[in-house]
Scaffold this active site. Structure first.
Site, PDB file in Angstrom:
ATOM      1  N   ASN A   9      -1.170   7.895 -11.266  1.00 26.07           N
ATOM      2  CA  ASN A   9      -0.608   6.673 -10.690  1.00 26.07           C
ATOM      3  C   ASN A   9      -1.398   6.381  -9.418  1.00 26.07           C
ATOM      4  O   ASN A   9      -1.206   7.035  -8.409  1.00 26.07           O
ATOM      5  CB  ASN A   9       0.881   6.910 -10.385  1.00 26.07           C
ATOM      6  CG  ASN A   9       1.512   5.777  -9.594  1.00 26.07           C
ATOM      7  OD1 ASN A   9       0.907   4.710  -9.437  1.00 26.07           O
ATOM      8  ND2 ASN A   9       2.715   5.997  -9.102  1.00 26.07           N
TER       9      ASN A   9
ATOM     10  N   LYS B 236      -1.222   3.893  -7.546  1.00 31.16           N
ATOM     11  CA  LYS B 236      -0.444   3.097  -6.573  1.00 31.16           C
ATOM     12  C   LYS B 236      -1.306   1.934  -6.048  1.00 31.16           C
ATOM     13  O   LYS B 236      -2.125   1.413  -6.797  1.00 31.16           O
ATOM     14  CB  LYS B 236       0.078   4.004  -5.457  1.00 31.16           C
ATOM     15  CG  LYS B 236       0.848   5.209  -6.023  1.00 31.16           C
ATOM     16  CD  LYS B 236       1.657   5.966  -5.024  1.00 31.16           C
ATOM     17  CE  LYS B 236       2.383   7.103  -5.720  1.00 31.16           C
ATOM     18  NZ  LYS B 236       3.244   7.881  -4.845  1.00 31.16           N
TER      19      LYS B 236
ATOM     20  N   HIS C 122       9.751   3.534 -10.618  1.00 32.08           N
ATOM     21  CA  HIS C 122       9.219   4.494  -9.641  1.00 32.08           C
ATOM     22  C   HIS C 122      10.066   4.421  -8.369  1.00 32.08           C
ATOM     23  O   HIS C 122      10.539   3.350  -7.996  1.00 32.08           O
ATOM     24  CB  HIS C 122       7.752   4.168  -9.331  1.00 32.08           C
ATOM     25  CG  HIS C 122       7.099   5.239  -8.530  1.00 32.08           C
ATOM     26  ND1 HIS C 122       7.274   5.347  -7.175  1.00 32.08           N
ATOM     27  CD2 HIS C 122       6.302   6.273  -8.897  1.00 32.08           C
ATOM     28  CE1 HIS C 122       6.597   6.410  -6.744  1.00 32.08           C
ATOM     29  NE2 HIS C 122       6.007   6.985  -7.767  1.00 32.08           N
TER      30      HIS C 122
ATOM     31  N   GLU D  90       9.324   4.354  -5.386  1.00 32.60           N
ATOM     32  CA  GLU D  90       8.846   3.389  -4.381  1.00 32.60           C
ATOM     33  C   GLU D  90       9.291   1.975  -4.727  1.00 32.60           C
ATOM     34  O   GLU D  90       9.546   1.157  -3.841  1.00 32.60           O
ATOM     35  CB  GLU D  90       7.311   3.497  -4.244  1.00 32.60           C
ATOM     36  CG  GLU D  90       6.923   4.768  -3.487  1.00 32.60           C
ATOM     37  CD  GLU D  90       5.592   5.379  -3.884  1.00 32.60           C
ATOM     38  OE1 GLU D  90       4.781   4.702  -4.532  1.00 32.60           O
ATOM     39  OE2 GLU D  90       5.376   6.557  -3.545  1.00 32.60           O
TER      40      GLU D  90
ATOM     41  N   GLU E 104      10.896  12.808 -10.969  1.00 38.81           N
ATOM     42  CA  GLU E 104      10.174  12.773  -9.708  1.00 38.81           C
ATOM     43  C   GLU E 104      11.167  12.855  -8.549  1.00 38.81           C
ATOM     44  O   GLU E 104      11.688  11.813  -8.104  1.00 38.81           O
ATOM     45  CB  GLU E 104       9.380  11.467  -9.579  1.00 38.81           C
ATOM     46  CG  GLU E 104       8.313  11.285 -10.627  1.00 38.81           C
ATOM     47  CD  GLU E 104       7.147  10.467 -10.087  1.00 38.81           C
ATOM     48  OE1 GLU E 104       6.024  10.975 -10.102  1.00 38.81           O
ATOM     49  OE2 GLU E 104       7.371   9.334  -9.636  1.00 38.81           O
TER      50      GLU E 104
ATOM     51  N   GLY F  79       4.504  12.796  -2.472  1.00 39.46           N
ATOM     52  CA  GLY F  79       3.597  12.641  -1.337  1.00 39.46           C
ATOM     53  C   GLY F  79       3.874  13.584  -0.181  1.00 39.46           C
ATOM     54  O   GLY F  79       3.292  13.437   0.893  1.00 39.46           O
TER      55      GLY F  79
ATOM     56  N   SER G 284       3.892  15.679  -5.795  1.00 38.69           N
ATOM     57  CA  SER G 284       2.995  16.670  -5.185  1.00 38.69           C
ATOM     58  C   SER G 284       2.336  17.622  -6.192  1.00 38.69           C
ATOM     59  O   SER G 284       2.117  18.796  -5.890  1.00 38.69           O
ATOM     60  CB  SER G 284       3.722  17.460  -4.092  1.00 38.69           C
ATOM     61  OG  SER G 284       4.092  16.600  -3.032  1.00 38.69           O
TER      62      SER G 284
HETATM   63  P1  PGA Z   1       2.342  12.333  -5.443  1.00 35.49           P
HETATM   64  O1  PGA Z   1       3.065  11.065  -6.088  1.00 35.49           O
HETATM   65  O2  PGA Z   1       1.639  13.062  -6.554  1.00 35.49           O
HETATM   66  O3  PGA Z   1       1.404  11.752  -4.437  1.00 35.49           O
HETATM   67  O4  PGA Z   1       3.411  13.172  -4.819  1.00 35.49           O
HETATM   68  C1  PGA Z   1       3.664  11.135  -7.362  1.00 35.49           C
HETATM   69  C2  PGA Z   1       4.188   9.792  -7.759  1.00 35.49           C
HETATM   70  O5  PGA Z   1       4.618   9.033  -6.882  1.00 35.49           O
HETATM   71  O6  PGA Z   1       4.163   9.424  -8.960  1.00 35.49           O
END
Ligand code: PGA
Length: 249
Positions: free
Chosen positions: A8, A10, A95, A97, A165, A171, A210
């Site tokens: 992803n 983003k 997601h 976010e 997730e 992150g 992560s």
């Molecule tokens: P990350 O994000 O691997 O940077 O923790 C995962 C995600 O948001 O799908």
């Protein structure tokens, strides 16, 4: 057993960087067993170019979100059909976010997942608890409810993926214990089986939050884990390469 490794990107990626990254990912993917499926989800502006570049490779393309309607007066939104025509085969929906910054609800996410399926895409439906919810012992309830409410009625196993997730792991560098991941994946599978009437333990549940080259092998070897949804590390060709190589397939 199939495992999906999904990057992803983003809101990262301009044409030159995207072309380099896609080339590197395709190179590693070439040597993977057929049961490992690799997907990259670039920003929508690059879906077409990246799909074109990856034609004939082992790497599929996904969107990062789609609208619940097929078309209409929805400024700034993108439909599943538009993504499909741009070469995508998958789309991330729900997601954290999007839930956090765009106020997305479980009901709206279910509508998006349904639109994705109707439009010929495989939705990657994201669920996960916040740190507060975990610390107050509500993680299973919260995630169970999200799974029940975000899965479209009557969806067949081959039509969707789920991604667990935990919001606090995205992150942050923090990752749940392997035992916690396993427990939650089994919980998600049993809620999905109960809602959809599919075989117990058959729903494909990816882990995200992560995931890095260094922890991918352990996470991907955990029972109930059908792959990884990778954010930050998917932007680094060697990290993402290590994660792809850690998939069992
Ligand atoms: P990350 O994000 O691997 O940077 O923790 C995962 C995600 O948001 O799908």
């Amino acid at each position: 057993m199939t495992q999906w490794i999904i990057g992803n990107w983003k809101m990262h990626g301009l044409p030159v960087m995207a072309a380099e990254l896609a080339r590197a990912v395709a190179g590693v993917a070439m040597g993977l067993p057929a049961a490992v499926k690799v997907v990259v989800c670039p920003p929508a502006t690059l879906a077409s170019a990246v799909s074109e570049q990856l034609k004939g490779s082992r790497v599929a393309v996904g969107g990062q979100d789609c609208h619940a309607q097929a078309q209409g007066a929805f400024t700034g939104d993108i439909s599943a059909q538009m993504l499909k025509e741009a070469g995508a085969a998958y789309v991330i929906v729900g997601h954290s976010e999007r839930r956090q910054y765009h106020g997305e609800t479980d009901e709206g996410i279910r509508a998006k997942a349904q639109a994705a399926i109707s439009g010929g895409l495989i939705p990657i439906i994201c669920v996960g608890e916040t740190l507060d919810e975990r610390q107050s012992g509500q993680a299973e309830d919260v995630v169970g409810r999200q799974v029940r409410e975000c899965l479209p009625d009557g969806a067949q196993n081959a039509e969707f993926l789920l991604a667990y997730e935990p919001v606090w792991a995205i992150g942050s560098g923090a990752v749940p214990s392997l035992l916690d991941i396993q427990g939650m994946h089994h919980h998600i599978q049993s809620v999905a089986a109960e809602k959809l009437g599919i075989d117990a333990g058959s729903a494909h549940v990816l882990y995200g939050g992560s995931v890095k080259g260094a922890n991918a092998q352990d996470i991907l070897a955990t029972d109930g884990v059908a792959g990884a949804l990778v954010g930050g590390a998917s932007l680094k060709a060697d990290e993402f390469g290590q994660i792809m190589l850690a998939a069992k397939g």
